[in-house]
Design a protein around this motif. Structure first.
Motif: not given
Lengths: 157, 444
Positions: B188-214
């Motif tokens: 279930w998607p989360r309400i933003k903010p906080p965005f993942p960069a502030i509080e993401g995976l395991f409540r830690k700062p997180t960046i999510v990037n796509n395969v082609e982007t990387l």
């Protein structure tokens, strides 16, 4: 006597160092159990929950979100066949491919053939649209299917 | 203009393209030690200045996203690689992972260094078995060669990559849905903010990037930002908020074309060029009626819009939601848009996570209304009803948590406003043209 073998439990435990908490191992654990037993029974859920230090309802809550996992009322057949029904496959005859597989095994999507050989399901876009229509048999994608080629393929299962 | 040479796809047709040996023979990892020795902020700035925009659908500037992480955070910081590619018509990431996994892994290493992360989780959709096997083998090769693990190449940088397989849910491609799924919960998607960069995976700062982007990140670091900006479309001088559409892009072309394919081209090619010059034209000598510009959730182009440039700004100018995944799906003139739209709505109804009522109910009711039309019992008012439902769901009207709903509404809005004649004709005929195979789909 538990539902999960010690070997299976160890395979689940092998995932613990990869994550900072055990809850993150829910999906890997469900996959391991599902692959080995062709279902995730209520008993298995209880034992997964024990290993991951969760309440069984938490494991069930996650599992029930993903249609992928089947409970003991819907044990999978020997092979799992998914026929893609999303747009690129639909435009190139995916629905006819599905109909062919249904007729061959006398089942509808979601059902398992009487001999237990095949569980048929439809899939949403399998990400192989350059080879539409495509189907997934267990872990292998087959592209450019038509009524003849899909018949030949499932004949061999 | 000189012929464009593929970069992301340069190696995919080579024999043994997935092995570390072959990747290194082509210059892969040659400069990774130097890059890992740069200051992380310098790496981020190069990616930011290159103008790389995310390839996963939203087109958010990648380097800018990285700068949203808190400064001097004690860690851990996580990178999640979004490999849950499931937008109908999209398969570019699958080819990248199946054919050239090391190109992606090198991009992950560079990104993790830039964001000061030592653990990357690659969330791979379950259906991509071949990708899983290629990535699993490549990651193992890297550990054995000292390219992953502790003190990589003597730089003091540590990195672990964990492959995490999903379980067949489109919503896991939404970045906070992905995070929830990775944490072992329903996606279930989360309400933003906080965005993942502030509080993401395991409540830690997180960046999510796509395969082609990387994968683009790897080439930007090797070839420089000037190289990246020599490809694609510069910002519109009349729009100060346009970051431009730089770089190469993998375009998927499928549906009613002679040669369905995935082709790498500079951003900004038109839909017509893709179909005519790269996909062998429309099949069976027919004409195209509609073209999906970037996965079904972006809507449809009608014939007079086929010369739309498929860059980040183009599809929006003709009423589509955006470039999306740049997955082009061609619909020929013998196909009813009623069937096409039904397929889109049924997909979205199946894949709505059910958390927000407007999306769960809206997608289901739109599918039911289209079912009624398809069985020959439609009413002309149904078209207005469909538009009303579609206009009330999504982030844009502000009624849902995530954008799935906007993507569910858009094909409805586009189809009915651009192809209303198809629907009226079908309804007025009072007949159903459904085949037995289509009826089989209907009941499930």
């Amino acid at each position: 006597m538990g539902v999960l073998s010690e070997e299976l439990k160890n395979q689940i435990r092998d995932n613990f160092p990869k994550y900072p908490n055990k809850r993150a191992v829910v999906l890997p654990a469900l996959h391991l159990v599902h692959d080995a037993m062709r279902e995730v029974s209520t008993g298995a859920i209880v034992e997964i929950a024990e290993l991951l230090e969760l309440h069984p309802s938490e494991v069930h809550d996650t599992m029930s979100f993903y249609n992928f996992f089947k409970d003991e009322k819907h044990t999978l057949g020997k092979h799992r066949v998914w026929v893609c029904r999303s747009i690129s496959c639909m435009l190139r005859g995916g629905e006819e491919v599905l109909e062919q597989v249904c007729n061959k095994f006398h089942i509808h999507p979601g059902q398992t053939s009487a001999d237990g050989k095949v569980t048929l399901e439809f899939a949403e876009c399998l990400g192989a649209c350059e080879g539409a229509p495509c189907i997934l048999v267990d872990d292998e994608c087959h592209m450019d299917m038509d009524v003849e080629s899909v018949s030949a393929l499932i004949e061999k299962l | 203009m000189a012929k464009f040479e593929p970069v992301l796809f340069a190696r995919i047709n080579k024999p043994d393209s997935t092995s570390l040996k072959s990747y290194m023979a082509d210059g892969g990892y040659a400069r990774i030690k130097d890059i890992l020795s740069m200051a992380p902020a310098d790496v981020t700035n190069i990616v930011k200045d290159a103008g790389l925009r995310g390839r996963g659908g939203a087109g958010f500037p990648c380097g800018l996203k990285w700068t949203f992480l808190p400064k001097d955070h004690p860690g851990p910081i996580y990178l999640c690689i979004n490999a849950d590619e499931s937008e109908p018509g999209t398969f570019n990431n699958r080819i990248l992972m199946e054919k050239d996994p090391h190109q992606l892994i090198e991009g992950i290493m560079i990104a993790c260094h830039a964001i000061r992360s030592n653990s990357a989780y690659l969330y791979l959709r379950y259906e991509y078995g071949r990708s899983y096997r290629a990535l699993d083998a490549a990651v193992k090769e890297c550990y054995a060669a000292g390219l992953l693990g502790r003190n990589i190449k003597g730089t003091g940088f540590n990195l672990d990559i964990v492959l995490h397989r999903g379980a067949g849910a489109y919503i896991c491609g939404e970045e906070t849905g992905l995070i929830e799924s990775l944490e072992g919960k329903r996606a279930w998607p989360r309400i933003k903010p906080p965005f993942p960069a502030i509080e993401g995976l395991f409540r830690k700062p997180t960046i999510v990037n796509n395969v082609e982007t990387l994968c683009c990140v790897t080439h930007i670091l090797y070839r420089g930002k000037e190289w990246f900006q020599s490809i694609g479309v510069p910002p519109d001088p009349n729009n100060p908020r346009d970051p431009g559409s730089y770089g190469p892009k993998l375009y998927c072309v499928s549906g009613h074309v002679n040669k369905p394919c995935c082709v790498e081209l500079p951003l900004g090619v038109t839909a017509r060029e893709l179909v005519e010059e790269h996909a062998g034209g429309v099949w069976k000598g027919r004409k195209a009626k509609a073209i999906v510009p970037g996965g079904i959730s972006m809507g449809f182009l009608c014939e007079k819009e086929f010369d739309t440039k498929l860059d980040f700004a183009g599809p929006g100018k003709v009423g589509c939601l955006g470039l999306g995944t740049a997955a082009v799906v061609v619909v020929d003139d013998q196909t009813s848009m009623v069937d096409v739209l039904f397929n889109c709505c049924r997909f979205m109804s199946h894949e709505s996570c059910g958390q927000c009522t407007p999306c769960r109910e809206g997608t289901a009711w739109m599918t039911k209304i289209l079912t009624r039309i398809r069985v020959g019992q439609g009413r002309l008012e149904d078209l207005d009803l469909l538009m009303e439902v579609a206009s009330s769901m999504g982030i844009i009207p502000g009624t849902t948590i995530c954008g799935l709903s906007d993507g569910a509404a858009w094909p409805v809005k586009n189809a009915i406003s651009k192809f209303r004649g198809d629907f009226e004709e079908y309804i007025n005929s009072k007949r159903s043209t459904m085949t037995s195979a289509q009826q089989l789909m209907e009941v499930h």
